[in-house]
Design a protein around this motif. Structure first.
Motif, PDB file in Angstrom:
ATOM      1  N   ARG A   1       0.864  -1.180   0.000  1.00 40.95           N
ATOM      2  CA  ARG A   1       0.000   0.000   0.000  1.00 40.95           C
ATOM      3  C   ARG A   1       0.899   1.229   0.000  1.00 40.95           C
ATOM      4  NH1 ARG A   1      -5.522   0.747   3.436  1.00 40.95           N
ATOM      5  NH2 ARG A   1      -6.336   2.463   2.172  1.00 40.95           N
TER       6      ARG A   1
ATOM      7  N   GLN B   1      -3.126   6.054   0.736  1.00 37.82           N
ATOM      8  CA  GLN B   1      -4.500   5.671   1.076  1.00 37.82           C
ATOM      9  C   GLN B   1      -5.197   4.991  -0.091  1.00 37.82           C
ATOM     10  OE1 GLN B   1      -4.593   5.573   4.522  1.00 37.82           O
ATOM     11  NE2 GLN B   1      -6.753   5.595   3.957  1.00 37.82           N
ATOM     12  N   LYS B   2      -4.967   5.529  -1.304  1.00 39.50           N
ATOM     13  CA  LYS B   2      -5.704   5.010  -2.466  1.00 39.50           C
ATOM     14  C   LYS B   2      -4.809   4.383  -3.519  1.00 39.50           C
ATOM     15  CE  LYS B   2      -9.813   7.569  -1.943  1.00 39.50           C
ATOM     16  NZ  LYS B   2     -10.932   8.213  -2.491  1.00 39.50           N
ATOM     17  N   ASP B   3      -3.577   4.103  -3.168  1.00 38.03           N
ATOM     18  CA  ASP B   3      -2.657   3.569  -4.176  1.00 38.03           C
ATOM     19  C   ASP B   3      -2.012   2.270  -3.700  1.00 38.03           C
ATOM     20  OD1 ASP B   3      -1.103   3.377  -6.445  1.00 38.03           O
ATOM     21  OD2 ASP B   3       0.501   4.611  -5.599  1.00 38.03           O
TER      22      ASP B   3
END
Ligand code: FES
Length: 177
Positions: A98, A101-103
């Motif tokens: 990770r 947060q969004k990747d």
């Protein structure tokens, strides 16, 4: 006298009819079994595309919350084409990193040299291959040893708060870098 010539022995006639009937039944049964045996590979071939689509389905890797930013985690999933008797061979794994947060980035566990499963060492931040000493950086790029390229990346997506990974085949050098 003529009727005596055409007269048949009742026992012999019944026996020959019974034997002929049994042979006929056995022949038909063997013919049907052969047709089934030959038909199975044909049906399997025709169903191939459907089964392949099933094997390319997205596999659930877990909740998004179970992956911490900046960390790499080994996830263990069960292949959709596995059968109850497949045992360990139906298990598939991948490394999930990770990045924010969004990747996310997802790596195949197979070394790009000869396919041995690599191990992640968080202390050194390296993936290492036990077979011939291949080493990869945390971003999957090649660091040292015989591997000709970095780790293979696998398609992934976020759906309903969960991470899904597509593991449809063993990657090869034909995969894009
Ligand atoms: Fe990994 Fe050879 S299989 S270095």
């Amino acid at each position: 006298m003529a009727s005596k010539n055409t007269e048949q022995v009742p026992g012999a006639d019944g026996q020959s009819t019974g034997r002929r009937g049994w042979l006929q039944w056995a022949g038909q049964t063997l013919g049907a079994l052969s047709a089934i045996a030959l038909g199975i590979p044909i049906v399997w071939y025709l169903l191939g595309p459907v089964l392949r689509r099933r094997s390319e389905a997205w596999l659930d890797a877990g909740k998004l919350d179970s992956f911490s930013v900046g960390q790499t985690k080994l996830v263990d999933m069960r292949n959709r084409v596995g059968r109850p008797w497949s045992g360990e061979s139906a298990r598939v794994a991948a490394y999930v990193r990770r990045r924010s947060q969004k990747d996310f980035v997802v790596f195949a566990v197979n070394c790009t040299h000869l396919g041995c499963p690599v191990s992640w060492f968080s202390q050194s931040g390296l993936f290492m291959c036990p077979c011939h000493g291949g080493v990869y950086y945390a971003d999957g790029s090649r660091a040292a040893g015989p591997p000709p390229r970095g780790l293979y990346k696998l398609p992934h997506r976020m759906m309903g708060g969960r991470l899904q990974i597509k593991i449809s085949h063993l990657p090869t050098l034909a995969e894009p870098a």
